[in-house]
Design an enzyme around this catalytic site. Structure first.
Site, mmCIF file in Angstrom:
data_model
loop_
_atom_site.group_PDB
_atom_site.id
_atom_site.type_symbol
_atom_site.label_atom_id
_atom_site.label_comp_id
_atom_site.label_asym_id
_atom_site.label_seq_id
_atom_site.Cartn_x
_atom_site.Cartn_y
_atom_site.Cartn_z
ATOM 1 N NE ARG A 26 12.888 6.910 14.216
ATOM 2 C CZ ARG A 26 12.611 8.035 15.337
ATOM 3 N NH1 ARG A 26 12.377 9.016 14.845
ATOM 4 N NH2 ARG A 26 13.447 7.836 16.220
ATOM 5 C CE1 TYR A 60 -2.259 1.755 -7.356
ATOM 6 C CE2 TYR A 60 -1.720 2.924 -5.381
ATOM 7 C CZ TYR A 60 -1.631 1.797 -5.998
ATOM 8 O OH TYR A 60 -1.225 0.650 -5.291
#
Length: 406
Positions: free
Chosen positions: A70, A122
């Site tokens: 991660r 958007y």
């Protein structure tokens, strides 16, 4: 206008489009930066996919730069380095999606802060700003980014972020990024974020124009094959990079190594693909502009576009994204048109090798209020196209047969 007979004819149409020349070396950087085979023991020319979640340490807290997947991953680091270079940036961060990038950026703010955003974004970004930010007690004002005075007037002592797209989605408004950045940066402590998804670093580099962060939905052109969902943020400021890097790690919104490999592979053909998207879309824009059943075409490469000269000055070209209004401007007419298409696929998203068509009012921007859409001009007759890499003759013929059914 008749269909084009050859690729050479297509190139002649676009040869004098007026956009500034593309700086040399982009394709070379896309292929080589971050890809040195000597980084890994196998000397593989193609960077290997490192799927491991954890990495062996020589001793306690004595690792080779990789400890846990991660936090760091070789496949992700290769991609981030290449992405940063293509935008003339120092630091790149890949996230699990474009929304993941936007969320991480917003968490740089705190309750009581203020955002100035373009009024045409958007739909998902608009929804995120209107809802998520409200929950965080962050105020947002939406303004016409093409009007510098309105941007200036919207700034407050609490403003910490200015968010824009250029060109905008789906109205193709072109914002003077350099002018906005210069005005905003007169006030210390305000970040300018530019969503550059539509043009990519091949056609436009917002960091060079003064932006603090350039963000992408890598799902679109950067990957180019409609098989990955991912986002990225590029910047030059080290302190800002460290803050976003912390959020990338601690929130866990990281992409998989395999998806990083796919996007990294997509970058290798980005320059070739963007040139073809540019050629195809401008040819189609010219065809549509001359069709009797089309009211208006929105494409920055057309002289009829209100910011055509700015687009030529600010970028190296335009991608395959464009919009147009049907004459009837009604839902029945637009539905018939979209359902009649055979080569274009009716679907959301954009930037892949395939051509897509959609109705923003009911699809990508359906989450926005009717009043907001109406004020902007996102009507039931507005069609957005993502022009792909097919033979342009076939694309024009498909649009023509569909228009003839109206």
């Amino acid at each position: 206008m008749s269909t084009l007979e050859s690729t050479n004819g297509l190139e002649q149409i676009v040869a004098a489009d007026g956009f500034r020349a593309q700086p040399k070396g982009f394709a070379t950087k896309a292929i080589h930066v971050g890809q040195d085979p000597e980084q890994w023991t196998s000397m593989a020319v193609v960077p290997p996919i490192t799927m491991s979640a954890t990495f062996k340490q020589r001793g306690p807290a004595q690792h080779s730069g990789y400890e846990y997947g991660r936090t760091e991953n070789p496949s992700r680091n290769v991609l981030e380095k290449c992405l940063a270079c293509l935008d003339n940036g120092k630091y790149g961060l890949a996230f699990a999606s474009g929304h993941g990038v936007a969320t991480a950026i917003i968490t740089l703010l705190k309750a009581g802060d203020h955002i100035v955003a373009s009024d045409n974004l958007y739909g998902g970004t608009n929804r995120l700003l209107r809802n998520f930010c409200v929950d965080m007690n962050i105020a947002v004002d939406f303004v016409n980014g093409t009007d510098l005075e309105k941007v200036k007037a919207a700034l407050k002592p609490s403003t910490k972020l200015v968010w824009m797209e250029s060109p905008t989605n789906p109205l193709m408004k072109v914002i003077d990024i350099e002018a906005v950045c210069a005005e905003v940066h007169r006030v210390a402590g305000i970040l300018v974020v530019v969503d550059n998804t539509f043009l990519t670093s091949y056609f436009q580099r917002p960091l060079d124009l003064g932006a603090d962060i350039v963000m992408y939905s890598l799902t679109k052109y950067m990957n180019g094959h409609s098989d990955v969902v991912m986002g990225a943020a590029i910047m030059n400021d080290e302190a800002l990079y460290k803050k976003l890097k912390f959020r990338q790690n601690e929130t866990g919104i990281v992409p998989s190594p395999f998806d990083c490999y796919l996007v990294n592979r997509g970058l290798k053909t980005l320059s070739l693909r963007m040139e073809r998207h540019k050629l195809n879309s401008l040819a189609i824009a010219k065809f549509l502009e001359g069709h009797p059943k089309v009211k208006r075409v929105l494409h920055p490469g057309l002289p009829s576009h209100p910011q055509h000269e700015l687009a030529k000055r600010q970028s190296n070209g335009h991608s395959g994204i464009m919009s147009f209004y049907l004459n009837g401007d009604g839902l029945e007419e637009s539905t018939l048109f979209l359902k009649s298409l055979k080569v274009f696929t009716l679907a959301v998203s954009l930037g892949g090798f395939e051509s897509l068509a959609e109705l923003p009012a009911l699809m990508s921007h359906s989450s926005e209020s009717v009043e907001h859409r109406s004020a902007l001009g996102i009507t039931d007759g507005l069609i957005r196209l993502s022009v792909g890499l097919e033979d342009v003759d076939d694309l024009i013929a498909d649009l023509e047969q569909s228009l003839n059914k109206l």
